[in-house]
Design a protein around this motif. Structure first.
Motif, PDB file in Angstrom:
ATOM      1  N   VAL A  60     -85.540 -14.396 -55.925  1.00  0.00           N
ATOM      2  CA  VAL A  60     -84.554 -15.173 -56.663  1.00  0.00           C
ATOM      3  C   VAL A  60     -84.893 -15.066 -58.141  1.00  0.00           C
ATOM      4  O   VAL A  60     -86.048 -15.255 -58.539  1.00  0.00           O
ATOM      5  N   LEU A  61     -83.892 -14.759 -58.955  1.00  0.00           N
ATOM      6  CA  LEU A  61     -84.075 -14.715 -60.400  1.00  0.00           C
ATOM      7  C   LEU A  61     -83.532 -16.014 -60.983  1.00  0.00           C
ATOM      8  O   LEU A  61     -82.341 -16.314 -60.857  1.00  0.00           O
ATOM      9  N   ALA A  62     -84.411 -16.798 -61.586  1.00  0.00           N
ATOM     10  CA  ALA A  62     -84.036 -18.091 -62.152  1.00  0.00           C
ATOM     11  C   ALA A  62     -84.171 -18.038 -63.667  1.00  0.00           C
ATOM     12  O   ALA A  62     -85.087 -17.401 -64.200  1.00  0.00           O
ATOM     13  N   VAL A  63     -83.266 -18.722 -64.335  1.00  0.00           N
ATOM     14  CA  VAL A  63     -83.314 -18.836 -65.788  1.00  0.00           C
ATOM     15  C   VAL A  63     -83.691 -20.269 -66.133  1.00  0.00           C
ATOM     16  O   VAL A  63     -83.020 -21.217 -65.710  1.00  0.00           O
ATOM     17  N   LEU A  64     -84.774 -20.419 -66.901  1.00  0.00           N
ATOM     18  CA  LEU A  64     -85.264 -21.727 -67.303  1.00  0.00           C
ATOM     19  C   LEU A  64     -85.049 -21.899 -68.796  1.00  0.00           C
ATOM     20  O   LEU A  64     -85.190 -20.959 -69.570  1.00  0.00           O
ATOM     21  N   ALA A  65     -84.727 -23.133 -69.201  1.00  0.00           N
ATOM     22  CA  ALA A  65     -84.529 -23.438 -70.618  1.00  0.00           C
ATOM     23  C   ALA A  65     -85.510 -24.508 -71.049  1.00  0.00           C
ATOM     24  O   ALA A  65     -85.652 -25.545 -70.381  1.00  0.00           O
ATOM     25  N   ASP A  66     -86.178 -24.251 -72.164  1.00  0.00           N
ATOM     26  CA  ASP A  66     -87.112 -25.218 -72.741  1.00  0.00           C
ATOM     27  C   ASP A  66     -86.328 -26.308 -73.462  1.00  0.00           C
ATOM     28  O   ASP A  66     -85.473 -26.023 -74.312  1.00  0.00           O
ATOM     29  N   ASP A  67     -86.616 -27.543 -73.114  1.00  0.00           N
ATOM     30  CA  ASP A  67     -85.852 -28.670 -73.640  1.00  0.00           C
ATOM     31  C   ASP A  67     -86.039 -28.837 -75.149  1.00  0.00           C
ATOM     32  O   ASP A  67     -85.119 -29.218 -75.865  1.00  0.00           O
ATOM     33  N   GLU A  68     -87.213 -28.530 -75.639  1.00  0.00           N
ATOM     34  CA  GLU A  68     -87.512 -28.780 -77.047  1.00  0.00           C
ATOM     35  C   GLU A  68     -86.935 -27.710 -77.960  1.00  0.00           C
ATOM     36  O   GLU A  68     -86.347 -28.012 -79.009  1.00  0.00           O
ATOM     37  N   HIS A  69     -87.075 -26.440 -77.569  1.00  0.00           N
ATOM     38  CA  HIS A  69     -86.661 -25.354 -78.453  1.00  0.00           C
ATOM     39  C   HIS A  69     -85.445 -24.577 -77.933  1.00  0.00           C
ATOM     40  O   HIS A  69     -84.877 -23.773 -78.673  1.00  0.00           O
ATOM     41  N   GLY A  70     -85.074 -24.797 -76.664  1.00  0.00           N
ATOM     42  CA  GLY A  70     -83.938 -24.088 -76.095  1.00  0.00           C
ATOM     43  C   GLY A  70     -84.245 -22.666 -75.684  1.00  0.00           C
ATOM     44  O   GLY A  70     -83.340 -21.937 -75.255  1.00  0.00           O
ATOM     45  N   ALA A  71     -85.484 -22.243 -75.811  1.00  0.00           N
ATOM     46  CA  ALA A  71     -85.851 -20.875 -75.427  1.00  0.00           C
ATOM     47  C   ALA A  71     -85.709 -20.693 -73.924  1.00  0.00           C
ATOM     48  O   ALA A  71     -86.027 -21.588 -73.143  1.00  0.00           O
ATOM     49  N   GLU A  72     -85.231 -19.530 -73.532  1.00  0.00           N
ATOM     50  CA  GLU A  72     -85.013 -19.243 -72.111  1.00  0.00           C
ATOM     51  C   GLU A  72     -86.114 -18.333 -71.569  1.00  0.00           C
ATOM     52  O   GLU A  72     -86.624 -17.454 -72.268  1.00  0.00           O
ATOM     53  N   THR A  73     -86.470 -18.580 -70.316  1.00  0.00           N
ATOM     54  CA  THR A  73     -87.458 -17.774 -69.612  1.00  0.00           C
ATOM     55  C   THR A  73     -86.860 -17.334 -68.285  1.00  0.00           C
ATOM     56  O   THR A  73     -86.241 -18.142 -67.577  1.00  0.00           O
ATOM     57  N   ARG A  74     -87.036 -16.077 -67.952  1.00  0.00           N
ATOM     58  CA  ARG A  74     -86.577 -15.572 -66.652  1.00  0.00           C
ATOM     59  C   ARG A  74     -87.762 -15.543 -65.693  1.00  0.00           C
ATOM     60  O   ARG A  74     -88.804 -14.970 -66.001  1.00  0.00           O
ATOM     61  N   VAL A  75     -87.576 -16.161 -64.551  1.00  0.00           N
ATOM     62  CA  VAL A  75     -88.624 -16.228 -63.538  1.00  0.00           C
ATOM     63  C   VAL A  75     -88.108 -15.587 -62.257  1.00  0.00           C
ATOM     64  O   VAL A  75     -87.025 -15.939 -61.770  1.00  0.00           O
ATOM     65  N   ARG A  76     -88.874 -14.632 -61.753  1.00  0.00           N
ATOM     66  CA  ARG A  76     -88.532 -14.064 -60.439  1.00  0.00           C
ATOM     67  C   ARG A  76     -89.489 -14.663 -59.409  1.00  0.00           C
ATOM     68  O   ARG A  76     -90.708 -14.528 -59.522  1.00  0.00           O
ATOM     69  N   ALA A  77     -88.932 -15.337 -58.423  1.00  0.00           N
ATOM     70  CA  ALA A  77     -89.713 -15.979 -57.366  1.00  0.00           C
ATOM     71  C   ALA A  77     -89.306 -15.410 -56.023  1.00  0.00           C
ATOM     72  O   ALA A  77     -88.136 -15.071 -55.810  1.00  0.00           O
ATOM     73  N   ARG A  78     -90.277 -15.331 -55.130  1.00  0.00           N
ATOM     74  CA  ARG A  78     -89.917 -14.927 -53.764  1.00  0.00           C
ATOM     75  C   ARG A  78     -89.026 -15.985 -53.125  1.00  0.00           C
ATOM     76  O   ARG A  78     -88.070 -15.655 -52.416  1.00  0.00           O
ATOM     77  N   TYR A  79     -89.347 -17.252 -53.399  1.00  0.00           N
ATOM     78  CA  TYR A  79     -88.551 -18.366 -52.860  1.00  0.00           C
ATOM     79  C   TYR A  79     -88.460 -19.476 -53.897  1.00  0.00           C
ATOM     80  O   TYR A  79     -89.360 -19.632 -54.740  1.00  0.00           O
ATOM     81  N   VAL A  80     -87.390 -20.243 -53.818  1.00  0.00           N
ATOM     82  CA  VAL A  80     -87.206 -21.416 -54.667  1.00  0.00           C
ATOM     83  C   VAL A  80     -87.119 -22.639 -53.778  1.00  0.00           C
ATOM     84  O   VAL A  80     -86.342 -22.676 -52.810  1.00  0.00           O
ATOM     85  N   LEU A  81     -87.930 -23.642 -54.101  1.00  0.00           N
ATOM     86  CA  LEU A  81     -87.898 -24.920 -53.398  1.00  0.00           C
ATOM     87  C   LEU A  81     -87.293 -25.934 -54.368  1.00  0.00           C
ATOM     88  O   LEU A  81     -87.891 -26.256 -55.397  1.00  0.00           O
ATOM     89  N   ALA A  82     -86.101 -26.402 -54.049  1.00  0.00           N
ATOM     90  CA  ALA A  82     -85.372 -27.309 -54.934  1.00  0.00           C
ATOM     91  C   ALA A  82     -85.618 -28.747 -54.512  1.00  0.00           C
ATOM     92  O   ALA A  82     -85.168 -29.184 -53.453  1.00  0.00           O
ATOM     93  N   ALA A  83     -86.351 -29.471 -55.364  1.00  0.00           N
ATOM     94  CA  ALA A  83     -86.594 -30.899 -55.148  1.00  0.00           C
ATOM     95  C   ALA A  83     -86.154 -31.640 -56.410  1.00  0.00           C
ATOM     96  O   ALA A  83     -86.861 -32.491 -56.939  1.00  0.00           O
TER      97      ALA A  83
END
Length: 521
Positions: A146-169
């Motif tokens: 799974v390719l996830a896009v994360l955004a930093d709350d303080e600066h708005g910078a985005e990070t792409r994370v590739r995970a084998r699985y995502v656990l949504a809690a």
């Protein structure tokens, strides 16, 4: 394929109790994780109040139960009380079973504690990266991850994370569930509520009649910490921005109390009651409030989420370590969704009971009725061992053979049984070692004849063979010559053999079936 800035086996979205528990459980299996939480810190709000006996069993496995208990209230606070105001005498009360006093069905006791006390303990229970102030804004499933896009709350910078699985809690308003388009079923919105955290000296009325919850006709009171602090919650009034919160709380304290609340903070929140239509979508799995938004009355929601993580994490670990097939993850939803529906039914019943009692008593007080008359109160709403310890799983990860059909769960009555699908019963093997203490990051085979089973080859599965005393074998109706129970890492019986195994491949075949994995050779 877009490049990723970070690669990780499991991305956990949400840093509440469920996400933190999953992180600790996966760390125990040696599975690296990245946990992201959109808020900049752990929640400072008390929120959930109860860690039930099953959750404490799970935390005992993680080695943190004693620390949680040390910061919690004494067992006598495991009680609910109904009063007209906090100043008045009880007109009904009941003990929380498994909280107020030890029960013979478990080696531990549940506790009354605040979520903001629990979360730091869970955070410290495992290493690995945690990013606060980081929000998931997009995700896309690929062939092998799974390719996830994360955004930093303080600066708005985005990070792409590739995970084998995502656990949504990530809570009742789950971004992940929304992105996946997974719908929900259930009553939905039950109303808007407000929690007011305040300081006041209430020892005069409560010190000698302790409780974890005081229900009154004008809202609900909960002590926050053993050293002090209180919270009140009730229906959000019209025009909350103009509400006199100190006055509302003081009214619920009672006119004779002579105490005015010193308001610390106020939080508005919707009470919802839903279950997701699916807990599993490809490589993305929902847990906790993201999977089931449960009203807080009765303290069932967070604990159901902890049990979700316990059910799911050993399966994730097995797939990632190669001794389980990917289809095993499908049994997570098959097993936990019926439990979530029953949990929701019970919690909604608790909620309507509370609302009905409070409304009727308010009407009686307005009509000048001093003594409560025929209020619909029942102690069974806080006797929950049947739901907490008695959940039975039916899926491809349980070999039902001759087992009884899946029973309708009873919320109140728990009858210990070692039939497949049920939680392994607790019995003391030594004065301080329970049958539950034989379980862990492995499968456990409990048998009165360990030598007969130890000769069986079981690689690549992690397995311990544990000697079962003769008296317990008799209780479980197992032959002393080689009957056995195969228990999964989450403590539920996967298979049983009343008699010795017919051949040397019995255990291997069982593990292969339970884990959906057939190793070569």
């Amino acid at each position: 394929m877009p490049a990723a800035d970070v690669e990780v086996p499991v991305l956990i979205v949400g840093g509440g109790p469920v996400g933190l528990t999953a992180r600790a459980l996966l760390a125990r299996w040696g599975v690296p994780t990245l946990l992201v939480e959109k808020h900049r810190e752990l929640s400072p709000f008390p929120r959930s109040r109860l860690v039930n006996v099953r959750s404490m069993e799970i935390f005992r496995q993680l080695g943190i139960a004693a620390g949680i208990a040390a910061g919690a209230f004494a067992p006598e606070y495991g009680r609910v009380r109904f009063r007209d105001t906090l100043y008045d005498a009880d007109f009904a009360t009941a003990a929380m079973v498994g909280i107020h006093a030890p029960v013979p069905e478990s080696p531990v006791i549940g506790v009354v504690t605040s979520q903001d006390r629990l979360e730091p303990t869970l955070l410290a229970a495992a290493g690995g990266e945690v990013r606060f102030g980081t929000e998931l804004v997009d995700l896309e499933e690929e062939a092998d991850g799974v390719l996830a896009v994360l955004a930093d709350d303080e600066h708005g910078a985005e990070t792409r994370v590739r995970a084998r699985y995502v656990l949504a809690a990530d809570g009742a308003n789950s971004t992940v569930r929304e992105r996946l388009g997974i719908g929900t079923t259930g009553p939905g919105a039950l109303g808007s509520f407000t929690t007011v955290v305040f300081d006041a000296d209430l020892d005069h009325w409560c010190a000698h009649q302790p409780a974890g919850v005081y229900f009154t006709a004008y809202g609900t009171f909960t002590p926050l910490y053993p050293e002090g602090g209180w919270a009140w919650f009730g229906a959000t009034p019209d025009a909350p921005e103009r509400a006199d919160w100190a006055g509302l709380v003081s009214r619920a304290l009672g006119p004779g109390a002579g105490v005015r609340a010193d308001v610390v903070r106020v939080q508005h929140w919707p009470m919802t009651a839903t279950v997701a239509e699916s807990f599993v979508r490809g490589r993305i799995l929902l847990a906790g409030d993201a999977a089931h938004a449960v009203p807080p009355i009765g303290g069932l929601g967070m604990n159901a989420g902890v049990a979700d993580a316990h059910n799911l994490c050993w399966k994730l670990a097995g797939v990632l370590h190669g001794w389980a097939g990917p289809s095993l993850l499908g049994t997570y939803g098959t097993e936990r969704q019926p439990v979530a529906r029953e949990t929701l039914r019970q919690a909604v019943g608790n909620t309507w009971l509370l609302i009905q009692v409070q409304r009727l008593r308010d009407e009686q007080l307005r009509g000048g009725v001093s003594a409560p008359v025929e209020l619909p109160w029942s102690e069974r709403y806080f006797a929950q061992l049947g739901l907490v310890l008695g959940a039975a799983y039916r899926s491809e990860a349980v070999l039902n053979g001759h087992a009884d059909p899946a029973p309708e769960p009873s919320s109140t009555e728990y009858v210990p049984t070692a039939e497949p699908g049920h939680r392994m019963p607790h019995h003391w093997l030594t004065p301080d070692r329970s049958t539950l203490d034989t379980l862990g990051a492995w499968f456990t085979l409990l048998t009165p004849a360990p030598a007969r089973w130890q000769r069986q080859a079981v690689a690549p599965w992690p397995l311990y063979v544990e000697a079962l005393p003769r008296e317990l074998a008799d209780r479980y109706r197992l032959s002393p010559h080689g009957g056995a129970l195969l228990v999964r890492p989450d403590g539920h019986v996967a298979a049983r053999w009343d008699e010795p195994p017919p051949d040397g491949s019995t255990l291997r075949h069982a593990l292969s079936a339970v884990t959906a994995h057939s190793p070569a050779g």
